[in-house]
Design an enzyme around this catalytic site. Sequence first.
Site, PDB file in Angstrom:
ATOM      1  N   SER A 153       0.812  -1.141  -0.159  1.00  7.86           N
ATOM      2  CA  SER A 153      -0.038  -0.073  -0.047  1.00  7.86           C
ATOM      3  C   SER A 153       0.914   1.161   0.121  1.00  7.86           C
ATOM      4  CB  SER A 153      -1.077   0.048   1.306  1.00  7.86           C
ATOM      5  OG  SER A 153      -1.346   1.307   1.643  1.00  7.86           O
ATOM      6  N   TYR A 166      -2.670  -1.416  10.406  1.00  7.18           N
ATOM      7  CA  TYR A 166      -2.772  -1.100   8.950  1.00  7.18           C
ATOM      8  C   TYR A 166      -1.032  -0.886   8.471  1.00  7.18           C
ATOM      9  CZ  TYR A 166      -4.132  -1.320   4.003  1.00  7.18           C
ATOM     10  OH  TYR A 166      -4.095  -1.133   2.762  1.00  7.18           O
TER      11      TYR A 166
HETATM   12  C1  BGC Z   1      -6.065   1.718   1.861  1.00  8.95           C
HETATM   13  C2  BGC Z   1      -7.458   2.351   1.551  1.00  8.95           C
HETATM   14  C3  BGC Z   1      -6.981   3.627   1.205  1.00  8.95           C
HETATM   15  C4  BGC Z   1      -5.750   3.748   0.467  1.00  8.95           C
HETATM   16  C5  BGC Z   1      -4.999   5.138   0.281  1.00  8.95           C
HETATM   17  C6  BGC Z   1      -4.943   1.473   1.010  1.00  8.95           C
HETATM   18  O1  BGC Z   1      -3.886   0.848   1.278  1.00  8.95           O
HETATM   19  O2  BGC Z   1      -6.650   0.117   1.923  1.00  8.95           O
HETATM   20  O3  BGC Z   1      -8.357   2.272   2.391  1.00  8.95           O
HETATM   21  O4  BGC Z   1      -8.056   4.460   0.626  1.00  8.95           O
HETATM   22  O5  BGC Z   1      -4.802   3.068   0.851  1.00  8.95           O
HETATM   23  O6  BGC Z   1      -5.082   5.755   1.255  1.00  8.95           O
END
Ligand code: BGC
Length: 268
Positions: A153, A166
Amino acid sequence: MKQKLEGQIAIVTGASSGIGAGVAKEMAKEGATVVVNFPVASTKNMAQVVVDEIVANGGRAVAYECDVSKEDQVKKMFTDIVSTFGTVDILVNNAGLQKDAPFTEMTLDQWNFVLGVNLTGQFLCAREAIKEFLRRGVNGKSKSAGKIICMSSVHEVIPWAGHANYAASKGGVMLMMKTIAQEFAPMKIRINSIAPGAIATPINHDAWDTAAHLQNLLKLIPQKRIGQVEDIGKAAVWLASDDADYVNGTTIFVDGGMTLYPGFEGNG
Ligand code: BGC
């Protein structure tokens, strides 16, 4: 024209929806036989919808239930897939989720659940995939003995208040990916990450479900559009194909420029 992943077996974890489903469909279009992994029985129907679409378009896919955070289930998935299809050529370590909370209110369960799926799940699947790649070696279907794509991410580098579990999981994915890429590059195994930005999927539905929310989100995206799962699927196909044979141990950001610090445009 030869398809880019012809005859290869790809396991895509968390492929019953969102980015995983998009990656599964793009890989199937390029000739891969795709294992559409789903985590629990309640998501079986969603996985079957993905499989049915792939098959209706002339591709090959099967649905397979496995909670990637559970060691015994992951081992069984790899044993079953190898005995059915002969081997695994590609692992897309995609399964991931969010359990958001302000830091001082975050429960240990929320922390462990997210780390368990997003980081431990990627470890368990990568370990089984690499054992199979080493057993088989280069088999003529690809220049590599095997390829792993870790779904990371933008939050492997962008801190994210209210999402400590996360962000920590994705930061962990980055260094696990680089470390195992270093360890197994000599054995012709390629391991990379894709770091999606905001892609329109159920995980971030609240961020784009109304015009006002979407407008707010677009302030963070220089390209001024939300991403689609196909944007990630096409990057995954390329990374898994021999076109990316010299790409190893890196993260490809597919984020419309989200990591360009758009707040600095005209400021600072
Ligand atoms: C998340 C999303 C988010 C995106 C940008 C992703 O890794 O799961 O919820 O919109 O990152 O912030």
